[in-house]
Design a protein around this motif. Structure first.
Motif, PDB file in Angstrom:
ATOM      1  N   PRO A   1       0.815  -1.230   0.000  1.00 17.93           N
ATOM      2  CA  PRO A   1       0.000   0.000   0.000  1.00 17.93           C
ATOM      3  C   PRO A   1       0.843   1.273   0.000  1.00 17.93           C
ATOM      4  O   PRO A   1       0.413   2.305  -0.533  1.00 17.93           O
ATOM      5  CB  PRO A   1      -0.824  -0.128   1.289  1.00 17.93           C
ATOM      6  N   ASP A   2       2.042   1.208   0.588  1.00 17.64           N
ATOM      7  CA  ASP A   2       2.914   2.384   0.617  1.00 17.64           C
ATOM      8  C   ASP A   2       3.785   2.496  -0.628  1.00 17.64           C
ATOM      9  O   ASP A   2       4.631   3.374  -0.728  1.00 17.64           O
ATOM     10  CB  ASP A   2       3.797   2.353   1.867  1.00 17.64           C
ATOM     11  N   LYS A   3       3.553   1.578  -1.591  1.00 20.91           N
ATOM     12  CA  LYS A   3       4.279   1.538  -2.870  1.00 20.91           C
ATOM     13  C   LYS A   3       5.751   1.187  -2.726  1.00 20.91           C
ATOM     14  O   LYS A   3       6.542   1.368  -3.659  1.00 20.91           O
ATOM     15  CB  LYS A   3       4.141   2.855  -3.645  1.00 20.91           C
ATOM     16  N   ASN A   4       6.131   0.660  -1.586  1.00 24.69           N
ATOM     17  CA  ASN A   4       7.459   0.099  -1.418  1.00 24.69           C
ATOM     18  C   ASN A   4       7.409  -1.392  -1.737  1.00 24.69           C
ATOM     19  O   ASN A   4       6.356  -2.039  -1.615  1.00 24.69           O
ATOM     20  CB  ASN A   4       7.962   0.317   0.012  1.00 24.69           C
ATOM     21  N   PHE A   5       8.551  -1.929  -2.128  1.00 21.73           N
ATOM     22  CA  PHE A   5       8.583  -3.341  -2.491  1.00 21.73           C
ATOM     23  C   PHE A   5       8.263  -4.227  -1.304  1.00 21.73           C
ATOM     24  O   PHE A   5       8.734  -3.997  -0.177  1.00 21.73           O
ATOM     25  CB  PHE A   5       9.951  -3.708  -3.067  1.00 21.73           C
ATOM     26  N   VAL A   6       7.475  -5.268  -1.560  1.00 24.02           N
ATOM     27  CA  VAL A   6       7.079  -6.205  -0.508  1.00 24.02           C
ATOM     28  C   VAL A   6       8.222  -7.147  -0.161  1.00 24.02           C
ATOM     29  O   VAL A   6       8.429  -7.492   1.000  1.00 24.02           O
ATOM     30  CB  VAL A   6       5.839  -7.011  -0.960  1.00 24.02           C
ATOM     31  N   LYS A   7       8.984  -7.563  -1.172  1.00 20.98           N
ATOM     32  CA  LYS A   7      10.084  -8.498  -0.957  1.00 20.98           C
ATOM     33  C   LYS A   7      11.394  -7.868  -1.413  1.00 20.98           C
ATOM     34  O   LYS A   7      11.432  -7.172  -2.426  1.00 20.98           O
ATOM     35  CB  LYS A   7       9.871  -9.789  -1.763  1.00 20.98           C
ATOM     36  N   PRO A   8      12.466  -8.122  -0.685  1.00 26.29           N
ATOM     37  CA  PRO A   8      13.777  -7.660  -1.159  1.00 26.29           C
ATOM     38  C   PRO A   8      14.246  -8.528  -2.316  1.00 26.29           C
ATOM     39  O   PRO A   8      13.759  -9.647  -2.523  1.00 26.29           O
ATOM     40  CB  PRO A   8      14.678  -7.850   0.066  1.00 26.29           C
ATOM     41  N   ASP A   9      15.203  -8.017  -3.074  1.00 21.90           N
ATOM     42  CA  ASP A   9      15.790  -8.821  -4.143  1.00 21.90           C
ATOM     43  C   ASP A   9      16.485 -10.045  -3.553  1.00 21.90           C
ATOM     44  O   ASP A   9      17.108  -9.969  -2.483  1.00 21.90           O
ATOM     45  CB  ASP A   9      16.807  -7.996  -4.931  1.00 21.90           C
ATOM     46  N   GLU A  10      16.383 -11.157  -4.242  1.00 21.23           N
ATOM     47  CA  GLU A  10      17.075 -12.382  -3.835  1.00 21.23           C
ATOM     48  C   GLU A  10      18.375 -12.502  -4.626  1.00 21.23           C
ATOM     49  O   GLU A  10      18.395 -12.289  -5.842  1.00 21.23           O
ATOM     50  CB  GLU A  10      16.216 -13.607  -4.121  1.00 21.23           C
ATOM     51  N   ILE A  11      19.458 -12.847  -3.948  1.00 19.86           N
ATOM     52  CA  ILE A  11      20.743 -13.101  -4.591  1.00 19.86           C
ATOM     53  C   ILE A  11      21.059 -14.580  -4.431  1.00 19.86           C
ATOM     54  O   ILE A  11      21.182 -15.080  -3.310  1.00 19.86           O
ATOM     55  CB  ILE A  11      21.876 -12.260  -3.980  1.00 19.86           C
ATOM     56  N   MET A  12      21.150 -15.285  -5.543  1.00 21.51           N
ATOM     57  CA  MET A  12      21.428 -16.723  -5.526  1.00 21.51           C
ATOM     58  C   MET A  12      22.857 -16.941  -6.005  1.00 21.51           C
ATOM     59  O   MET A  12      23.168 -16.714  -7.182  1.00 21.51           O
ATOM     60  CB  MET A  12      20.433 -17.452  -6.435  1.00 21.51           C
ATOM     61  N   SER A  13      23.722 -17.343  -5.119  1.00 19.26           N
ATOM     62  CA  SER A  13      25.128 -17.496  -5.461  1.00 19.26           C
ATOM     63  C   SER A  13      25.347 -18.671  -6.400  1.00 19.26           C
ATOM     64  O   SER A  13      24.788 -19.756  -6.230  1.00 19.26           O
ATOM     65  CB  SER A  13      25.962 -17.709  -4.199  1.00 19.26           C
ATOM     66  N   MET A  14      26.171 -18.445  -7.418  1.00 19.20           N
ATOM     67  CA  MET A  14      26.524 -19.486  -8.374  1.00 19.20           C
ATOM     68  C   MET A  14      28.043 -19.670  -8.412  1.00 19.20           C
ATOM     69  O   MET A  14      28.617 -20.034  -9.433  1.00 19.20           O
ATOM     70  CB  MET A  14      26.012 -19.109  -9.771  1.00 19.20           C
ATOM     71  N   GLU A  15      28.690 -19.412  -7.286  1.00 17.07           N
ATOM     72  CA  GLU A  15      30.153 -19.415  -7.265  1.00 17.07           C
ATOM     73  C   GLU A  15      30.753 -20.781  -7.548  1.00 17.07           C
ATOM     74  O   GLU A  15      31.911 -20.886  -7.957  1.00 17.07           O
ATOM     75  CB  GLU A  15      30.649 -18.906  -5.903  1.00 17.07           C
ATOM     76  N   ASP A  16      29.967 -21.858  -7.355  1.00 17.53           N
ATOM     77  CA  ASP A  16      30.505 -23.198  -7.590  1.00 17.53           C
ATOM     78  C   ASP A  16      30.099 -23.741  -8.955  1.00 17.53           C
ATOM     79  O   ASP A  16      30.163 -24.943  -9.194  1.00 17.53           O
ATOM     80  CB  ASP A  16      30.028 -24.151  -6.488  1.00 17.53           C
ATOM     81  N   GLU A  17      29.705 -22.858  -9.869  1.00 18.63           N
ATOM     82  CA  GLU A  17      29.265 -23.310 -11.178  1.00 18.63           C
ATOM     83  C   GLU A  17      30.418 -23.937 -11.961  1.00 18.63           C
ATOM     84  O   GLU A  17      31.597 -23.656 -11.691  1.00 18.63           O
ATOM     85  CB  GLU A  17      28.673 -22.141 -11.975  1.00 18.63           C
ATOM     86  N   PRO A  18      30.114 -24.776 -12.955  1.00 17.67           N
ATOM     87  CA  PRO A  18      31.186 -25.425 -13.724  1.00 17.67           C
ATOM     88  C   PRO A  18      31.931 -24.434 -14.604  1.00 17.67           C
ATOM     89  O   PRO A  18      31.377 -23.434 -15.056  1.00 17.67           O
ATOM     90  CB  PRO A  18      30.418 -26.436 -14.585  1.00 17.67           C
ATOM     91  N   GLY A  19      33.208 -24.724 -14.841  1.00 19.94           N
ATOM     92  CA  GLY A  19      34.012 -23.932 -15.751  1.00 19.94           C
ATOM     93  C   GLY A  19      33.815 -24.386 -17.182  1.00 19.94           C
ATOM     94  O   GLY A  19      33.049 -25.323 -17.470  1.00 19.94           O
ATOM     95  N   HIS A  20      34.524 -23.738 -18.097  1.00 16.43           N
ATOM     96  CA  HIS A  20      34.346 -24.006 -19.519  1.00 16.43           C
ATOM     97  C   HIS A  20      34.604 -25.476 -19.868  1.00 16.43           C
ATOM     98  O   HIS A  20      33.816 -26.094 -20.595  1.00 16.43           O
ATOM     99  CB  HIS A  20      35.285 -23.108 -20.322  1.00 16.43           C
TER     100      HIS A  20
END
Length: 360
Positions: free
Chosen positions: A290-309
């Motif tokens: 109702p106050d026009k502020n966001f209801v949820k904060p942004d989510e940050i999902m870490s992908m630091e362990d993703e596979p390399g090339h």
């Protein structure tokens, strides 16, 4: 235990060497030869030393009679090499793009169906867990979608020469664009209806436009753009835009300040590891209270362990082996490769004709 798949590797550049390394190490493959027009005058990676070398592709096919062929050559040879391999009875893994014209692409897929051979295209983002998640989350944003993607590369050293050679076959928005247009098509699951492209020639060493920008409109109202430029003049400040926006918010691939000490200092745009590298996914929720502020904060999902090339190349070849061994139906991925090429070629046509192209 099944006999190993006897594979001929054709082309030993950046991607060819990575795929050859995968075949060398993965149980289930046996390299029976490596082919390149000048391979006998080039240094061979240590782990690949000792394999038979060929400079004549047709002679290698005839002598070796491989079960499969891995095609990692310049794009203007892809279709011809793939059709010859399938006519010789071999399954085919082929680096993108599937061809340099729509007719070539359709002929390759038709040959795969006619010969009942497996055809797997090197769409590396399709085996990348971060990009798979990126697409999954993008589909939760509602419709229509706005998709913003780019990959500019600054050319120097070895990259100067291979970018120059690539442009001899295809302009950047075509060669790399098929990856990102394919992502757009996965996100929308809609029909592309109109394509517009712009381009500029900034590089005296190249006889084609080394910079391009394409816009595509889908029949569900979604729109997307893709930007690509190669050359020594390209900026390093904006080569990693990967963003999806919908009515419910946005999903972005971003550097993660919590997992990277050099966040915000992305560089080395021609580094193939960084073309798929994502540190994190940021999910922005558009809902306000109702106050026009966001209801949820942004989510940050870490992908630091993703596979390399290299691990991603290994995953592509594991899938290729699975497709052969389990007789997988590859109709969707083959048709998608034809479709993505059709879109980027329409962008090239748009640049040449200075008009938007309507797709049938």
């Amino acid at each position: 235990m099944s006999d190993p798949v006897r594979i001929l590797v054709v082309g030993l550049g950046n991607m060819g060497a990575s795929h050859a390394s995968a075949y060398h190490r993965l149980e289930g493959f046996e390299i029976v030869g490596i082919c390149s027009r000048t391979i006998k005058s080039k240094a061979i990676p240590e782990e690949l030393a000792g394999y038979p070398l060929f400079e004549d592709y047709e002679a290698a096919l005839a002598e070796l009679k491989p079960d499969a062929v891995s095609i990692n050559t310049w794009p203007n040879t892809h279709a011809n090499y793939a059709i010859k391999a399938m006519d010789a009875g071999a399954h085919v893994f082929m680096e993108k793009p599937i061809g340099t014209t729509n007719a070539e692409a359709e002929a390759v897929v038709a040959k795969a169906r006619e010969t009942n051979r497996k055809l797997v295209l090197g769409y590396i983002l399709r085996v990348h867990p971060s990009w798979i998640r990126f697409v999954e989350l993008g589909k939760t944003l509602g419709k229509p979608l706005v998709m913003r993607l780019n990959l500019n590369q600054q050319s120097s050293g070895d990259a100067w020469m291979w970018h120059k050679n690539l442009i001899d076959s295809l302009i950047p928005i075509v060669d790399c664009g098929v990856h990102y247009v394919d992502v757009m098509c996965q996100l929308t699951e809609a029909k592309p209806v109109r394509v517009h492209g712009i381009g500029a020639a900034l590089w005296d060493a190249a006889d084609k436009q080394n910079y391009g920008h394409l816009h595509v409109t889908f029949d569900d109202g979604s729109v997307g753009w893709y930007e690509a430029g190669w050359g020594p003049m390209m900026s390093e400040t904006a080569f990693f835009v990967k963003d999806i926006v919908g009515p419910k918010g946005a999903v972005s691939l971003v550097p993660n300040e919590e997992v990277r000490s050099d966040a915000g200092k992305l560089s080395d745009s021609a580094d193939i590891d960084k073309h798929t590298k994502t540190d994190a996914i940021r999910y922005h929720h558009a809902e306000v209270g109702p106050d026009k502020n966001f209801v949820k904060p942004d989510e940050i999902m870490s992908m630091e362990d993703e596979p390399g090339h290299q691990e991603l190349c290994d995953r592509e070849q594991e899938f290729f082996l699975k497709a052969i061994r389990e007789d997988l139906d590859l109709s969707e991925s083959m048709d998608a490769a034809v479709n993505s090429l059709r879109i980027v070629l329409a962008a090239e046509q748009s640049i040449k004709e200075e008009r938007a192209i309507t797709l049938d």
